[in-house]
Each structure stands twice: as structure tokens, then as C-alpha cells.
Design a protein around this motif. Structure first.
Motif, mmCIF file in Angstrom:
data_model
loop_
_atom_site.group_PDB
_atom_site.id
_atom_site.type_symbol
_atom_site.label_atom_id
_atom_site.label_comp_id
_atom_site.label_asym_id
_atom_site.label_seq_id
_atom_site.Cartn_x
_atom_site.Cartn_y
_atom_site.Cartn_z
ATOM 1 N N CYS A 1 1.838 -1.054 12.675
ATOM 2 C CA CYS A 1 1.509 0.051 13.583
ATOM 3 C C CYS A 1 0.714 -0.449 14.788
ATOM 4 O O CYS A 1 0.456 0.308 15.729
ATOM 5 C CB CYS A 1 0.710 1.129 12.855
ATOM 6 S SG CYS A 1 -1.003 0.666 12.527
ATOM 7 N N ARG B 1 0.862 -1.194 0.000
ATOM 8 C CA ARG B 1 0.000 0.000 0.000
ATOM 9 C C ARG B 1 0.888 1.231 0.000
ATOM 10 O O ARG B 1 1.902 1.272 0.693
ATOM 11 C CB ARG B 1 -0.877 -0.030 1.258
ATOM 12 C CG ARG B 1 -1.652 1.235 1.543
ATOM 13 C CD ARG B 1 -2.650 1.006 2.683
ATOM 14 N NE ARG B 1 -2.025 0.651 3.948
ATOM 15 C CZ ARG B 1 -1.538 1.554 4.811
ATOM 16 N NH1 ARG B 1 -1.595 2.848 4.546
ATOM 17 N NH2 ARG B 1 -0.987 1.148 5.948
ATOM 18 N N CYS C 1 -1.363 -4.855 11.600
ATOM 19 C CA CYS C 1 -0.409 -4.018 10.870
ATOM 20 C C CYS C 1 0.823 -3.750 11.754
ATOM 21 O O CYS C 1 0.746 -3.861 12.981
ATOM 22 C CB CYS C 1 -1.105 -2.713 10.510
ATOM 23 S SG CYS C 1 -0.062 -1.527 9.673
ATOM 24 N N CYS D 1 -4.494 -2.157 6.787
ATOM 25 C CA CYS D 1 -4.499 -1.492 8.092
ATOM 26 C C CYS D 1 -5.781 -0.680 8.280
ATOM 27 O O CYS D 1 -6.098 0.179 7.460
ATOM 28 C CB CYS D 1 -3.284 -0.571 8.189
ATOM 29 S SG CYS D 1 -3.264 0.415 9.699
ATOM 30 N N CYS E 1 -2.339 3.576 8.340
ATOM 31 C CA CYS E 1 -1.157 4.286 8.831
ATOM 32 C C CYS E 1 -0.198 4.569 7.675
ATOM 33 O O CYS E 1 -0.350 4.039 6.585
ATOM 34 C CB CYS E 1 -0.444 3.440 9.884
ATOM 35 S SG CYS E 1 0.225 1.905 9.235
HETATM 36 ZN ZN LIG Z 1 -1.011 0.368 10.203
#
Ligand SMILES: [Zn+2]
Ligand SMILES: [Zn+2]
Ligand SMILES: [Zn+2]
Ligand SMILES: [Zn+2]
Length: 382
Positions: free
Chosen positions: A314, A102, A312, A351, A355
Motif C-alpha cells: 500500500c 496478516r 507494504c 504495515c 491496510c
Molecule cells: Zn499496507
């Protein structure tokens, strides 16, 4: 939360219309080389190698999927890569032959103008062929279009992602043109459009899924609801699997075994019939998009549970964003007499927080589900 489902259909590029599939036009497309969005943190050779055979994966498709309420994702594209080795598709599940990245950019960035590019007719100077380099000057592999840090030791004019693609290009003709490739060719700034490593190139057109017309729906809505719930609940599926197969060996009575198998098969048929109904409404669909919505499964087997979908980097959960349908295989020229590249559906999770720091390309998660043997036979017999 999720709006309606959008469907992707393939359209052959019009002759001379290749410019629509290049980066400045933010395309959704299948095959050819990636039309990269951002120019930093592109996935490198190591990230793009198949998890099973370790050969470079080929670009499969990209989807332009901006998030209107997110200034940092004014532009946003998802890129899917797929191994060309049919043997890598034997097992269902994650990793292996497929990967997805992404990338996103704010409206004000240092690559693209803030205003959308002019549309038809072909704007003057719009490049139709894929570029040899990014605008930043970074070289791209002349075979696959991925970052190409290696160059031909003799002429220094041809760039490659990997020794494999350097060897492939040598066999394809660089052997003859090496050294003849002059500064003029280099300044032409484009590379031959096609080679056997690349999947055929198409534009993806997006259209909303038509809501089902109640008049020609013969299915009792309550019934359909029941079937939908079944396909959504992995736990229930797990139990079905357990009664259907794992315990078979321990059943003392053959009759019980047969009953359990029949139950398993009829549940399996239900999932597959649901899938078929969705597809029959638009048989050409090659993908279904609905960020935060629901995927449809081709089988009750091998549905990932929540724990199978990693968070993810994050820390946020990943949610369904889109799925690639088996119809895409018809456009890839991968049929062969022996084993060929194959899937029931490829489901992409991204995600939930979307993020992203520093315009990097971030790897997301893709799950391959195969047709079950029983749905395959149902299809053959129907
Ligand atoms: Zn993320
Ligand atoms: Zn592979
Ligand atoms: Zn390459
Ligand atoms: Zn050379």
C-alpha cells in the motif's frame, strides 16, 4: 504509541482441549495446522513454498493480535510459516525459509458470530480435531492444513496442497486406506491430528513483561541506556563492523587489528548481554510482542537498516510488531546431530497503516538474525 511488551509462553494443550486451538476461538498457537481466520485469499501453494529449496513451508505459529481502535481489524491474526529443511537456515536476512501473512476481519463478518465464543468448559459440539475443509467448503491439505486444490485421483476423498504432500500421505498410509476412505470418513470432517511434517502443537499464552524491579538491577541505568542506543543504531553498527573486520586486511599493524577486533567483540558482547538480561527475566519467553515498539537483537551483526525493510504494497512503512525468540526451538523437536533448523531471533514487521481490502491475506516481512560466533562462545564460557 507502543504500550508495554507482551511475552508469549507455550502451554501444552490439555487432553481434549484441542477445540481451544481451532478457528472459532481465535487462538494464538504454535505448530499443528493453521487455524485460519478469514476464508478468502488464503496464501496458496506458490506463496508458501520456501524461497530457497522450493518445498512447501510448514506452519510455525499464529498470533491473534487485534487492533482495538480499528473496526476493520476487530479480529486480526498473523501467520508465520517455516521451511523444514535445516540447510535453508544457513544465511541470515529476509525471505528464504520464512514468511508471514496478516489477515483481519471486522466484528460483523459472515464467518464468526459478533459475540465472543463460550469459554470453558468445552462447549458442546466444539471440534477438537483440525477441520478438513473451511466453512465455505474449500478443501484443505490433509497433511499441512493449507489450501488443498488437488485431490487423490483414485478416491477423490483426500485433498492436498502439492504433489509433495500427496506423495508423503501416500507413503504414510493413504496407499492402504485409499478407496476404503468412504463418505463416512469424509463426513467425520476431521483429519488425523499429527504427522511428521507438522511442528508439535501448543497454545501460546500471552502475559505482560514484568517491569524490571529496581532493587535487583545491579546495572547503572545510564550504562544500560548507552547499551540500548548502540543496539538501536544500525549506522553505528555498520561503522563497528567496518572497523572490526572489513578493514582488517589493510591494517599494517597487528596491534591495531587486535585492538579493532577487541572493540568489535566487546560491542558484540554488549548487544548479546542486553539480550540475555531481557531473556533471563522470563527464560521461557518464545516471543515478544510490541507493535510499534522496539525489538531486541541477539547480535550487533546483521541488523536490518531502514532500506532493508520494504514498504507494504500500500506504500506505507512497515513497523516492528513482534519477534520470535530462540527458546521456541526447544519446543519444535528440530534438534538433530547434524544441521538443524536454527535462528537467533525472527523479527516481524507489518504495515504501519494496517491496510487491507477485501479480507485478503497479505504478506508481511520477516527478518532472521543469527547468533554471532563471539556471542556463542561467550555463552559457552559463562
Ligand atoms: Zn499496507
Ligand atoms: Zn527450504
Ligand atoms: Zn500440504
Ligand atoms: Zn485416494
Amino acid at each position: 504509541m507502543a504500550a508495554g511488551v507482551e511475552l508469549g509462553l507455550v502451554a501444552a494443550a490439555e487432553p481434549g482441549g484441542g477445540w481451544r486451538l481451532r478457528s472459532p476461538y481465535f487462538p494464538s498457537k504454535v505448530g499443528g495446522r493453521p487455524a485460519w481466520l478469514g476464508e478468502v485469499g488464503l496464501p496458496g501453494t506458490a506463496a508458501l513454498r520456501c524461497g530457497l529449496c522450493h518445498q512447501p513451508r510448514a506452519f510455525l505459529l499464529q498470533l491473534y493480535a487485534p487492533l482495538p481502535d480499528r473496526p476493520d481489524a476487530f479480529h486480526r491474526t498473523l501467520f508465520v510459516f517455516a521451511c523444514r529443511n535445516a540447510a535453508c537456515y544457513r544465511l541470515p536476512g529476509p525471505r528464504g525459509p520464512l514468511c508471514v501473512f496478516r489477515n483481519q476481519l471486522p466484528r460483523r463478518n459472515n464467518i464468526y458470530p459478533e459475540e465472543p465464543p463460550p469459554e470453558d468448559p468445552s462447549p458442546p459440539g466444539a471440534a477438537s480435531a483440525p477441520p478438513r475443509r473451511l466453512r465455505s467448503g474449500a478443501a484443505l491439505c490433509c497433511v499441512c492444513g493449507c489450501p488443498g486444490p488437488r485431490s487423490c485421483e483414485i478416491c477423490r476423498c483426500a485433498n492436498y496442497c502439492s504433489p509433495e504432500h500427496q506423495a508423503l500421505d501416500w507413503r504414510r498410509g493413504h496407499r492402504r486406506s485409499c478407496g476404503l476412505l468412504s463418505a463416512i470418513d469424509e463426513s467425520a470432517d476431521a483429519i488425523p491430528e499429527h504427522n511428521e511434517f507438522l511442528f508439535p502443537e501448543y497454545e501460546i499464552l500471552i502475559e505482560p513483561e514484568e517491569p524490571e524491579c529496581p532493587a535487583d538491577s545491579s546495572v547503572d541505568p545510564d550504562d544500560e541506556q548507552g547499551a540500548a542506543d548502540t543496539s538501536k543504531d544500525p549506522k553505528e553498527q555498520e561503522e563497528l563492523r567496518a572497523t572490526g573486520s572489513a578493514d582488517e586486511a589493510f591494517q599494517s599493524s597487528d596491534e591495531e587489528t587486535l585492538e579493532a577486533m577487541a572493540k568489535h567483540e566487546s560491542e558484540e558482547d554488549k548487544v548479546f548481554q542486553m539480550f540475555k538480561e531481557q531473556v533471563d527475566a522470563e527464560p521461557e519467553q518464545i516471543l515478544r510482542y510490541c507493535r510499534g515498539g522496539e525489538q531486541i537483537w541477539v547480535s550487533g551483526e546483521n541488523i536490518p537498516e531502514e532500506k532493508d525493510i520494504p514498504n507494504c504494497v500500500c506504500g506505507a512503512k512497515r513497523i516492528f510488531e513482534f519477534q520470535i525468540m530462540p527458546q521456541l526451538l526447544n519446543h519444535l523437536q528440530v534438534d538433530s546431530l547434524g544441521e538443524s533448523i536454527d535462528w537467533g531471533t525472527l523479527v516481524v514487521y507489518t504495515c504501519a497503516d494496517n491496510c487491507g481490502e477485501g479480507d485478503q491475506y497479505l504478506e508481511e516481512f520477516i527478518w532472521k538474525q543469527d547468533f554471532s560466533a563471539s556471542s556463542f562462545f561467550t555463552e559457552l564460557l559463562s
